[in-house]
Write a protein that holds these residues in place. Structure first.
Motif, short mmCIF file in Angstrom:
data_model
loop_
_atom_site.label_atom_id
_atom_site.label_comp_id
_atom_site.label_asym_id
_atom_site.label_seq_id
_atom_site.Cartn_x
_atom_site.Cartn_y
_atom_site.Cartn_z
N GLU A 278 1.33 0.77 -40.66
CA GLU A 278 2.76 0.49 -40.57
C GLU A 278 3.57 1.52 -41.36
O GLU A 278 4.62 1.98 -40.91
N TRP A 279 3.05 1.87 -42.53
CA TRP A 279 3.74 2.85 -43.36
C TRP A 279 3.83 4.20 -42.65
O TRP A 279 4.87 4.87 -42.68
N LEU A 280 2.73 4.62 -42.00
CA LEU A 280 2.75 5.88 -41.27
C LEU A 280 3.80 5.84 -40.15
O LEU A 280 4.44 6.86 -39.85
N ARG A 281 3.99 4.67 -39.56
CA ARG A 281 4.93 4.54 -38.45
C ARG A 281 6.40 4.59 -38.91
O ARG A 281 7.26 5.13 -38.21
N ILE A 282 6.66 4.03 -40.10
CA ILE A 282 8.06 3.88 -40.52
C ILE A 282 8.48 4.87 -41.61
O ILE A 282 9.65 4.88 -42.00
N ARG A 283 7.56 5.70 -42.07
CA ARG A 283 7.89 6.56 -43.22
C ARG A 283 8.98 7.58 -42.91
O ARG A 283 9.65 8.09 -43.81
N GLY A 284 9.18 7.90 -41.64
CA GLY A 284 10.19 8.88 -41.27
C GLY A 284 11.56 8.30 -40.98
O GLY A 284 12.42 8.99 -40.42
N ARG A 285 11.77 7.05 -41.37
CA ARG A 285 13.08 6.44 -41.11
C ARG A 285 14.20 7.21 -41.80
O ARG A 285 14.04 7.68 -42.93
N PRO A 286 15.37 7.30 -41.14
CA PRO A 286 16.50 8.00 -41.76
C PRO A 286 17.01 7.25 -43.00
O PRO A 286 16.83 6.05 -43.14
N ARG A 287 17.65 8.02 -43.86
CA ARG A 287 18.13 7.46 -45.12
C ARG A 287 19.24 6.44 -44.89
O ARG A 287 19.96 6.48 -43.90
N ILE A 288 19.36 5.53 -45.87
CA ILE A 288 20.55 4.66 -45.96
C ILE A 288 21.57 5.45 -46.79
O ILE A 288 21.27 5.90 -47.90
N THR A 289 22.77 5.61 -46.26
CA THR A 289 23.76 6.48 -46.91
C THR A 289 25.00 5.71 -47.34
O THR A 289 25.16 4.52 -47.02
N LEU A 290 25.87 6.41 -48.03
CA LEU A 290 27.14 5.81 -48.45
C LEU A 290 28.02 5.46 -47.25
O LEU A 290 28.85 4.55 -47.33
#
Length: 409
Positions: free
Chosen positions: A76-88
């Protein structure tokens, strides 16, 4: 009642006449009680300690983040590690459009060294947030001296900080830190507040935290880090409605298509509690298994000693029956004897457990707490063990033929 009192008296006399044997039999029950109640006390203490710690996360706070707090496998970590950042931008969109949010709190973190002259403290947690940062749920934080930064400090990205108790004690051992400057990363900050002493939460030292406006954080450590957004609702009953609303808002601001999966997660306190219950479920099973084996051994010891007692007192049983004692009288006598051994063992076991629990709780980091409910259940269970394992020897004694018993040598 008179027969019961007489049976009790005879049982006491029998136990007293074989003191060593009674003590050794009782010891088996004591070990069983200490094992069961002791393990349960430690687990209960852990449960209370964990519940107290995560309660500071807030039952009315939702946390928008890139990754889930728990239950993430390697795949699961390999699948989701590229998620975009949470920003301001996400924080501002949630602040403007959420109807359930009472307060929206951005949080961005890093670790660094803080110092002043020859005094320094390494691996300090630096948190960039807004004026509501202490309400974000990460520990029961409060100000001891000075103040926390205001909305004006946040809007103007002022280089001000509120520091933890441990930092104040270490970096300013002989002076008041309020109004003085401290090095955080490669920048100097003005100290405007000192937090009250908090201790640890889930392994994190809350007294080594530094809070600063999130704009000042970006100027010091760069703007590329991902944020976590804490959404305080003010009413725990709104959790599910707020979760649905926040999911929709985040999908909108991230421009996700209807068939696309969420590339964010909304965490809350209950997720940690459920994960912890899964872990402690195995501990409970282990405790029950170990306790059951211990009490089984104690019960077998009672049965063995009662069978020996019946054999040794066969002639006595014959005399009692010849004088008019019924099967019920004999059965009651031996059952009372068996239960007395159990009750004495339970009493001693509970006293020992209380002492051990207090020592563990006071002298080690491991929390321990005796539950009255579990103690009473344990007492009842052990007494039942005494009845069950004493029933066969008592029944065997009650069924003896008085003539055969009188001739027994």
């Amino acid at each position: 009642m008179r027969n019961l009192l007489e049976s009790t008296k005879i049982a006491l006399q029998a136990l007293w006449s074989h003191k060593l044997r009674a003590i050794l039999t009782t010891l088996g029950i004591v070990i069983g009680v200490v094992t069961v109640v002791g393990i349960i006390s430690i687990i209960e203490g852990l449960n209370q300690g964990f519940a107290n710690q995560i309660s500071s996360l807030g039952s009315d706070v939702l946390y928008i983040d890139r990754y889930p707090w728990v239950n993430t496998s390697y795949e699961e970590w390999l699948r989701i590690r590229g998620r975009p950042r949470i920003t301001l931008d996400h924080y501002e969109y949630i602040s403007q459009h959420s109807t359930y949010a009472k307060k929206v709190i951005p949080q961005v973190m890093t670790r660094t060294e803080v110092s002043r002259r020859e005094h320094a403290l390494e691996s300090v947690t630096v948190i960039g947030t807004n004026e509501f940062g202490l309400e974000g749920g990460f520990g029961p934080q409060d100000i001891a001296e000075g103040r926390f930064f205001s909305s004006l400090d946040v809007d103007r990205n002022r280089m001000v900080v509120a520091i933890g108790y441990k930092i104040a004690e270490t970096v300013f051992p002989d002076s008041d830190p309020i109004g003085q400057r401290i090095n955080v990363g490669n920048k100097r900050f003005l100290i405007i507040g000192v937090l009250k002493e908090q201790g640890n939460m889930l392994g994190n030292d809350l007294d080594s935290n530094v809070y600063m406006p999130y704009g000042a954080f970006a100027r010091t450590f760069g703007p590329w880090r991902s944020y976590m957004i804490a959404v305080k609702l003010g009413n725990p009953s709104l959790m599910e409605k707020a979760r649905m609303e926040l999911t929709g808002l985040m999908r909108t601001v991230r421009q996700l298509k209807p068939r696309e999966d969420n590339n964010f997660v909304i965490n809350n306190q209950e997720m940690l509690m459920n994960f912890y219950r899964q872990i402690t479920g195995g501990l409970w099973a282990t405790a029950i298994g170990i306790g059951g084996i211990s009490l089984l051994v104690g019960g077998i010891g009672i049965m063995n000693i009662m069978l020996v007692s019946v054999t040794e007192r066969t002639k006595e049983i014959g005399i009692r029956k010849a004088l008019g004692a019924t099967r019920l009288n004999v059965l009651t006598q031996f059952l009372i004897e068996s239960m007395m051994v159990c009750m004495v063992g339970v009493a001693i076991g509970l006293l020992v457990t209380v002492g051990v629990t207090i020592v563990i709780d006071k002298s080690t980091p491991l929390p321990a707490s005796i539950s009255i409910t579990w103690a009473l259940l344990g007492m009842g269970f052990v007494v039942v063990i005494g009845v069950l394992f004493g029933l066969w020897p008592a029944s065997r004694a009650a069924k003896l033929n008085p003539i055969d018993a009188l001739r027994y040598e």
